[in-house]
Scaffold this motif. Structure first.
Motif, PDB file in Angstrom:
ATOM      1  N   PRO A  13       0.838  -1.209   0.000  1.00 48.44           N
ATOM      2  CA  PRO A  13       0.000   0.000   0.000  1.00 48.44           C
ATOM      3  C   PRO A  13       0.869   1.254   0.000  1.00 48.44           C
ATOM      4  CG  PRO A  13      -0.715  -1.562   1.686  1.00 48.44           C
ATOM      5  CD  PRO A  13       0.605  -2.050   1.188  1.00 48.44           C
ATOM      6  N   PHE A  14       0.333   2.356  -0.516  1.00 53.96           N
ATOM      7  CA  PHE A  14       1.131   3.575  -0.671  1.00 53.96           C
ATOM      8  C   PHE A  14       1.629   4.113   0.660  1.00 53.96           C
ATOM      9  CE2 PHE A  14      -3.057   5.228   0.256  1.00 53.96           C
ATOM     10  CZ  PHE A  14      -2.824   6.370   1.010  1.00 53.96           C
ATOM     11  N   TRP A  15       0.909   3.822   1.749  1.00 53.46           N
ATOM     12  CA  TRP A  15       1.321   4.342   3.050  1.00 53.46           C
ATOM     13  C   TRP A  15       2.382   3.458   3.720  1.00 53.46           C
ATOM     14  CZ3 TRP A  15      -0.285   0.182   5.797  1.00 53.46           C
ATOM     15  CH2 TRP A  15      -1.444  -0.472   5.387  1.00 53.46           C
ATOM     16  N   LEU A  16       2.696   2.322   3.099  1.00 54.28           N
ATOM     17  CA  LEU A  16       3.739   1.437   3.635  1.00 54.28           C
ATOM     18  C   LEU A  16       5.060   1.638   2.896  1.00 54.28           C
ATOM     19  CD1 LEU A  16       4.813  -0.943   5.333  1.00 54.28           C
ATOM     20  CD2 LEU A  16       3.823  -2.491   3.612  1.00 54.28           C
ATOM     21  N   ALA A  17       5.001   1.697   1.573  1.00 59.16           N
ATOM     22  CA  ALA A  17       6.225   1.774   0.774  1.00 59.16           C
ATOM     23  C   ALA A  17       5.912   2.388  -0.586  1.00 59.16           C
ATOM     24  CB  ALA A  17       6.824   0.375   0.591  1.00 59.16           C
ATOM     25  N   GLU A  18       6.962   2.658  -1.341  1.00 61.37           N
ATOM     26  CA  GLU A  18       6.776   3.123  -2.709  1.00 61.37           C
ATOM     27  C   GLU A  18       5.949   2.095  -3.480  1.00 61.37           C
ATOM     28  OE1 GLU A  18      10.662   5.523  -4.104  1.00 61.37           O
ATOM     29  OE2 GLU A  18      11.043   3.435  -3.551  1.00 61.37           O
ATOM     30  N   THR A  19       5.154   2.571  -4.398  1.00 60.40           N
ATOM     31  CA  THR A  19       4.285   1.672  -5.150  1.00 60.40           C
ATOM     32  C   THR A  19       4.865   1.364  -6.527  1.00 60.40           C
ATOM     33  OG1 THR A  19       3.003   3.550  -5.982  1.00 60.40           O
ATOM     34  CG2 THR A  19       2.219   2.478  -3.964  1.00 60.40           C
ATOM     35  N   ASP A  20       4.381   0.260  -7.113  1.00 64.52           N
ATOM     36  CA  ASP A  20       4.737  -0.146  -8.470  1.00 64.52           C
ATOM     37  C   ASP A  20       6.233  -0.385  -8.643  1.00 64.52           C
ATOM     38  OD1 ASP A  20       2.039   0.433  -8.885  1.00 64.52           O
ATOM     39  OD2 ASP A  20       2.475   2.445  -9.632  1.00 64.52           O
ATOM     40  N   LYS A  21       6.907  -0.804  -7.568  1.00 65.11           N
ATOM     41  CA  LYS A  21       8.339  -1.058  -7.647  1.00 65.11           C
ATOM     42  C   LYS A  21       8.669  -2.421  -7.051  1.00 65.11           C
ATOM     43  CE  LYS A  21      10.202   3.659  -7.653  1.00 65.11           C
ATOM     44  NZ  LYS A  21      11.156   4.579  -7.000  1.00 65.11           N
ATOM     45  N   LEU A  22       9.698  -3.061  -7.632  1.00 66.23           N
ATOM     46  CA  LEU A  22      10.139  -4.353  -7.121  1.00 66.23           C
ATOM     47  C   LEU A  22      10.979  -4.197  -5.862  1.00 66.23           C
ATOM     48  CD1 LEU A  22      10.124  -7.383  -7.623  1.00 66.23           C
ATOM     49  CD2 LEU A  22      12.117  -7.093  -9.109  1.00 66.23           C
ATOM     50  N   TRP A  23      11.700  -3.072  -5.754  1.00 70.03           N
ATOM     51  CA  TRP A  23      12.526  -2.795  -4.577  1.00 70.03           C
ATOM     52  C   TRP A  23      12.043  -1.474  -3.953  1.00 70.03           C
ATOM     53  CZ3 TRP A  23      17.155  -5.746  -3.492  1.00 70.03           C
ATOM     54  CH2 TRP A  23      17.431  -6.734  -4.437  1.00 70.03           C
ATOM     55  N   PRO A  24      10.873  -1.437  -3.342  1.00 69.59           N
ATOM     56  CA  PRO A  24      10.317  -0.174  -2.839  1.00 69.59           C
ATOM     57  C   PRO A  24      10.990   0.297  -1.550  1.00 69.59           C
ATOM     58  CG  PRO A  24       8.915  -1.991  -2.196  1.00 69.59           C
ATOM     59  CD  PRO A  24       9.994  -2.588  -3.048  1.00 69.59           C
ATOM     60  N   ALA A  25      11.095   1.595  -1.413  1.00 67.98           N
ATOM     61  CA  ALA A  25      11.617   2.181  -0.169  1.00 67.98           C
ATOM     62  C   ALA A  25      10.477   2.308   0.831  1.00 67.98           C
ATOM     63  CB  ALA A  25      12.230   3.550  -0.456  1.00 67.98           C
ATOM     64  N   TRP A  26      10.756   2.039   2.103  1.00 68.37           N
ATOM     65  CA  TRP A  26       9.742   2.158   3.154  1.00 68.37           C
ATOM     66  C   TRP A  26       9.392   3.621   3.373  1.00 68.37           C
ATOM     67  CZ3 TRP A  26       7.828  -2.378   3.626  1.00 68.37           C
ATOM     68  CH2 TRP A  26       8.606  -3.524   3.697  1.00 68.37           C
ATOM     69  N   LYS A  27       8.152   3.890   3.784  1.00 70.50           N
ATOM     70  CA  LYS A  27       7.682   5.254   4.011  1.00 70.50           C
ATOM     71  C   LYS A  27       7.897   5.714   5.455  1.00 70.50           C
ATOM     72  CE  LYS A  27       5.938   6.374  -0.055  1.00 70.50           C
ATOM     73  NZ  LYS A  27       4.496   6.588  -0.265  1.00 70.50           N
ATOM     74  N   SER A  28       8.262   4.782   6.348  1.00 63.86           N
ATOM     75  CA  SER A  28       8.498   5.142   7.747  1.00 63.86           C
ATOM     76  C   SER A  28       9.583   4.242   8.302  1.00 63.86           C
ATOM     77  CB  SER A  28       7.205   5.002   8.565  1.00 63.86           C
ATOM     78  OG  SER A  28       6.690   3.680   8.466  1.00 63.86           O
ATOM     79  N   GLN A  29       9.826   4.321   9.588  1.00 63.41           N
ATOM     80  CA  GLN A  29      10.856   3.493  10.193  1.00 63.41           C
ATOM     81  C   GLN A  29      10.501   3.204  11.646  1.00 63.41           C
ATOM     82  OE1 GLN A  29      14.588   5.636  10.145  1.00 63.41           O
ATOM     83  NE2 GLN A  29      13.618   7.577  10.686  1.00 63.41           N
ATOM     84  N   GLY A  30      11.261   2.295  12.248  1.00 68.25           N
ATOM     85  CA  GLY A  30      11.048   1.994  13.652  1.00 68.25           C
ATOM     86  C   GLY A  30       9.685   1.393  13.946  1.00 68.25           C
ATOM     87  N   GLU A  31       9.100   1.837  15.045  1.00 68.59           N
ATOM     88  CA  GLU A  31       7.827   1.297  15.493  1.00 68.59           C
ATOM     89  C   GLU A  31       6.700   1.610  14.514  1.00 68.59           C
ATOM     90  OE1 GLU A  31       5.230  -0.890  17.643  1.00 68.59           O
ATOM     91  OE2 GLU A  31       7.405  -0.753  17.896  1.00 68.59           O
ATOM     92  N   GLU A  32       6.755   2.786  13.881  1.00 71.95           N
ATOM     93  CA  GLU A  32       5.718   3.136  12.906  1.00 71.95           C
ATOM     94  C   GLU A  32       5.751   2.200  11.698  1.00 71.95           C
ATOM     95  OE1 GLU A  32       3.209   5.312  13.207  1.00 71.95           O
ATOM     96  OE2 GLU A  32       3.956   5.425  15.276  1.00 71.95           O
ATOM     97  N   LEU A  33       6.948   1.818  11.282  1.00 74.78           N
ATOM     98  CA  LEU A  33       7.070   0.885  10.156  1.00 74.78           C
ATOM     99  C   LEU A  33       6.530  -0.486  10.543  1.00 74.78           C
ATOM    100  CD1 LEU A  33       8.022   0.109   7.346  1.00 74.78           C
ATOM    101  CD2 LEU A  33      10.325  -0.248   8.280  1.00 74.78           C
ATOM    102  N   ALA A  34       6.828  -0.918  11.746  1.00 76.65           N
ATOM    103  CA  ALA A  34       6.337  -2.216  12.217  1.00 76.65           C
ATOM    104  C   ALA A  34       4.812  -2.244  12.233  1.00 76.65           C
ATOM    105  CB  ALA A  34       6.888  -2.520  13.608  1.00 76.65           C
ATOM    106  N   LYS A  35       4.198  -1.148  12.671  1.00 77.69           N
ATOM    107  CA  LYS A  35       2.735  -1.067  12.690  1.00 77.69           C
ATOM    108  C   LYS A  35       2.164  -1.077  11.270  1.00 77.69           C
ATOM    109  CE  LYS A  35       2.408   1.553  17.032  1.00 77.69           C
ATOM    110  NZ  LYS A  35       2.050   2.872  17.626  1.00 77.69           N
ATOM    111  N   ALA A  36       2.838  -0.353  10.382  1.00 74.72           N
ATOM    112  CA  ALA A  36       2.358  -0.284   9.000  1.00 74.72           C
ATOM    113  C   ALA A  36       2.442  -1.657   8.323  1.00 74.72           C
ATOM    114  CB  ALA A  36       3.175   0.748   8.215  1.00 74.72           C
TER     115      ALA A  36
END
Length: 362
Positions: A13-36
């Motif tokens: 999903p767009f709120w988790l990582a870059e979209t339409d990519k095989l190697w997407p970058a995460w949109k957050s980090q730490g505890e927020e990333l774990a929740k996402a």
């Protein structure tokens, strides 16, 4: 009959990582990333259930890449000084980490996503991991100096995690081996042996997924060079048929794979790709049912599992969702058409025959 599943990955999903990519970058980090990651896993579980799928996955929502999601939890690998390397027999180049010391697991790898998924679905649960040969083909080595030794070392680590996943309540553990369609001689020499080591001692269902790759340009260009018939499976299926792996996942719809090659997997469950991941065109339920019908010429119904050709990680979310629904609806249609008058064949007869109905008394 015709239990449905997917190869493994689904779009982020767009709120988790870059979209339409095989190697997407995460949109957050730490505890927020774990929740996402957790939220995305639950979202896709619900979407798979709503689409009518029988065996669901976590969608690989917690991994940036299907191989490196495992490698990140392995000691002895240098991620800071990546090197450029040709992947899949130089089909494309990638910046890859380097093995610099003895390989050991840092701890559990996929326990969080497995436990989250297990707690939130009553469906059969599948977790995927990269196979040993594909890992070796996706990483540089400056320590072991031998592909076979490196593969066996990774196989032992995969087996450790697989045994733990089984204890977590996972029903199916699938190893992804796209490299099996590239290095066919090595598959027969040591690839299947490494795969069996990765699955050693498992009592849950084991599966290997062998495809022609994601629907990215490098793979599409490679397919154009393979001619009118893709016969890689013909070289490796006999070895897999003799292996202890229970299921084999393969590419079928819109491919140039001769469907009769499925008969080489006699005795195995066959996950037949009825959904094309290299196109945004959504299959109709009728098309899905037709592909199932074609496969029934070579695989008995009880062994046939409708699936996707490959993962859908680089695909747009709305397209992937529509394809999930087509998969579920197409399998339901096939059950309706072939359930009562079940199409039954011996392995590889190629000629469907219907069960004889009881003659009505005059």
């Amino acid at each position: 009959m015709f239990e449905t599943t997917i190869a493994g990955s689904l779009p982020k999903p767009f709120w988790l990582a870059e979209t339409d990519k095989l190697w997407p970058a995460w949109k957050s980090q730490g505890e927020e990333l774990a929740k996402a990651k957790r939220d995305a896993t639950l979202l896709w579980l619900k979407e798979q259930e709503d689409a009518g799928l029988d065996i669901v996955t976590d969608g690989e929502q917690s991994r940036q890449h299907f191989v490196h999601g495992f490698l990140e939890y392995v000691e002895g690998i240098d991620f800071e000084h990546k090197v450029k390397m040709g992947i899949r027999n130089n089909r494309y180049d990638a910046m890859v980490p380097v093995v610099v010391g003895p390989l050991r697991l840092k701890g559990r790898v996929h326990d969080v996503e497995a436990k989250v998924a297990r707690a939130h679905t009553k469906k059969k649960l599948k977790i995927t991991m990269p196979g040993p040969m594909t890992i070796v083909d996706t990483i540089a080595d400056r320590y072991y100096g031998d592909k076979v030794k490196l593969a066996m070392a990774f196989a032992e680590l995969l087996n450790q995690e697989a045994r733990a996943l089984e204890k977590d309540g996972v029903d199916v553990i699938q190893f992804d081996e796209p490299a099996f369609n590239v290095y066919m001689d090595d598959v027969k020499k040591w690839g299947v042996k490494a795969l069996e080591l990765a699955a050693k001692g498992l009592r849950c269902t084991t599966c290997v997924h062998i495809c022609y790759g994601y629907g990215i340009k490098a793979n599409l260009d490679w397919k154009e060079t393979l001619g009118g018939e893709w016969r890689q499976y013909e070289e490796i299926f006999p070895a897999l048929a003799k292996s202890r792996i229970k299921q084999v996942s393969l590419e079928c719809i819109h491919s140039h794979v001769p469907p009769e090659l499925m008969k080489l997997l006699k005795g195995k469950d066959v996950l037949v790709g009825v959904i094309d991941v290299a196109s945004d065109k959504v299959e109709t339920p009728q098309e899905v049912a037709a592909t199932i019908r074609k496969a029934l010429k070579y695989v008995p119904a009880r062994h046939l599992f409708p699936c996707t050709n490959c993962g859908m990680a680089p695909m747009r979310r709305e397209v992937a969702l529509a394809k999930l629904k087509a998969l579920g609806a197409g399998a339901a249609l096939a059950r309706q058409r072939y359930g009562k008058d079940e199409v039954t064949v011996g392995w590889g007869s190629g000629r469907p025959a219907r069960k004889a109905r009881k003659a009505k008394k005059k």
